[in-house]
Scaffold this active site. Sequence first.
Site, PDB file in Angstrom:
ATOM      1  N   ASP A 183      32.111  43.197  35.093  1.00 47.93           N
ATOM      2  CA  ASP A 183      30.874  42.555  34.645  1.00 47.93           C
ATOM      3  C   ASP A 183      29.843  43.578  34.155  1.00 47.93           C
ATOM      4  O   ASP A 183      28.670  43.556  34.536  1.00 47.93           O
ATOM      5  CB  ASP A 183      30.262  41.709  35.764  1.00 47.93           C
ATOM      6  CG  ASP A 183      31.103  40.480  36.096  1.00 47.93           C
ATOM      7  OD1 ASP A 183      32.281  40.449  35.680  1.00 47.93           O
ATOM      8  OD2 ASP A 183      30.590  39.577  36.758  1.00 47.93           O
ATOM      9  N   ASP A 197      36.100  41.053  32.848  1.00 48.91           N
ATOM     10  CA  ASP A 197      35.011  40.238  32.277  1.00 48.91           C
ATOM     11  C   ASP A 197      33.811  41.107  31.903  1.00 48.91           C
ATOM     12  O   ASP A 197      32.661  40.747  32.154  1.00 48.91           O
ATOM     13  CB  ASP A 197      34.564  39.174  33.288  1.00 48.91           C
ATOM     14  CG  ASP A 197      35.697  38.259  33.723  1.00 48.91           C
ATOM     15  OD1 ASP A 197      36.667  38.122  32.973  1.00 48.91           O
ATOM     16  OD2 ASP A 197      35.604  37.692  34.831  1.00 48.91           O
TER      17      ASP A 197
END
Length: 686
Positions: free
Chosen positions: A513, A540
């Site tokens: 992230d 991600d």
Amino acid sequence: MSAARSKPRHRRRRTALLIGVPAALAAAATLAYGTVFGVFGDDAQPTAQAAAAPSWATDTADGFASVNSRGQNGTYGGRDGKTVTVKTLADLEKYATATEPYVIVVAGTINMAPVGKEIKVASDKTIVGSGTAGQIAGGGFFLGNGVHNVIIRNLTIRDSYQGVWNDKEHDFDAIQMDGAHHIWIDHNDLRHMADGLIDVRKNSTNITVSWNKLSDNNKAFGIGWTENVVTDITIHHNWIRETEQRNPSTDNAAHAHLYNNFLEDTAGTAISSSYGNYARGKTSMVLENSYFQGFKNPVIRDTTATLVQRGNVFSGTSGRNESGGGSGFDPKGYYGYSLDPAADVPALLKSGAGPRTSIGTTTRAAAATTLTVAKDGSGQYSTVQAAVNAVPANNPSRVVIAVKPGTYRETVKVPSNKPHLTIQGTGGSRKDTVIVYNNAAGTPKPDGSGTYGTSGSATVAVEADDFQARNLTITNDFDERANQGLSGHQAVALRTAADKVFLDSIIVNGDQDTLLLDTAAKDRLGRVYLTNSYVTGNVDFVFGRATAVIDRSILTLKKRWDGTSAGYITAPSTPADRKGFLINRSTVNGDVSAASFFLGRNWHAGGDASLRPQTTVRNSTLSAAIKPTPWSDMGGFSWKSDRFAEYRNTGPGAGPASTNRPQLTDAQAAQQEVADWLGDWTPTAS
């Protein structure tokens, strides 16, 4: 490039995205700051003073309008006269019909009365819209026999439509010329008129039509209505869309030079093209590097006409596509010009055609202030956050926080009430200035009120619109290996939750992230443009609900803390009515195993089934790390029900189209360009 005969590229560079330009050069080209000591005190450090005069005031035409003939030395409009600002029909007509030269700035919407009225413009006039505010509603302009040296620029001319599509009763044009010469029609938005948008008739000549949007009309652009073969006309960088005929129709033109135009007929609409560029009668036409999308009969000619085609692109077209009749003429024998690649034309015109905020405005650029940050105490502040705190709430103009080389271990938050802020490293490399911290989602807050959560873990958090960052590194160096007992390893380096965020020449480092591209609220637009930059991560590491472009950048894949190779580049959570992530002209690489990473997965945040996550990866180079089936499901939602696609990627990680690897068609790709993502916003360094 300042000469009248070689200006197409000069004007394009002022209006198009500053893509691929080194940060220092882009900044030098666009920074125009003045002093505002009253805001920050006498120790504030301004940069150089803004330029004294707007460039549009002295712009002259290119193309055939720049050629010396008929006693007229090029086309420069009313630059030798006074500049007046008008807001009423009476004033517009007073100055447009006067015998002396004027630069007439239209500073609002002027409604024509009666509907269909065409003001009879006299020679030596510039009629220019003030930014995007200048509009003519319900009528237009007429340039009669002998009228010359007229510029009509940066206006929206619209809405004289009388309810009949192919209207034979109402000759209500946006701009009509009968026997005029040396006319420049530039950067206008012409639409929804009763007859034609532009008519060049009855021996009008030395005409240039450039950078206009022509749309929503039966007849776009007619040239001719004469047996004489005298008209010389240049038509370049115009976006003609949703028009049925005369796109343009060119009858008995001595020399018609058409280049870098975009003709678009979108499928499924009520308006369908009957033909595109038409060389009629004894016209001699040269047609270069234009882009035709979906048009029926895109290029046609009469047997008596000469039509030379070079370098055009045809996508989804059908019917007649003709050339021939002779060798034509060489436009460079009359004026200099430069061609843009035809493949670039759709994106170029979507972002650059039509009225511009930089044209017709006489106000100086808003003053800006520079605050300095230095770890060694040589600046005004020793931390970046202290400089942000010093910016007054709701600051009206640009503030630059210049951060000297060093490592700044701190978190930085730019709150929503501090817009127009730039954080810029001053070192010779983006690696010289580093903002770094190590919070993770599961890190306990010092006050004992719980953990930070994913969004709260950001090293730098941006909640203010019109934010810019350049020439620095933003890192989250949370140590996953040392914190295996911690719940929540998401560790954001940079979070944006704002609109018009421009990130240029930066490095964003992290693992899981890394880069959160969000919006201020689910119903708020949040556009981000990241270019000339590096983003690193493994899981991600580009995620969120923003409408974001990653352009000409490098996405570097990293192994996980335990040395394994597996991960996802993107995790969009896009609302159904918005665009998500566009990765364009970029490179994916990294020291990881082959076929171990997905391009992305669909994040339905909070289990929201109404979302339609989107990632498009196009014209990029993919390393062997990308899986042959590059998209993945997430949270029980199938990625195939959302919006994931590729277009013309290369490299060992690219692959052919399949049910598991959708590829855009050329027609679909034409609707997924940078300009489609950014809309009316043109990121420029400031």
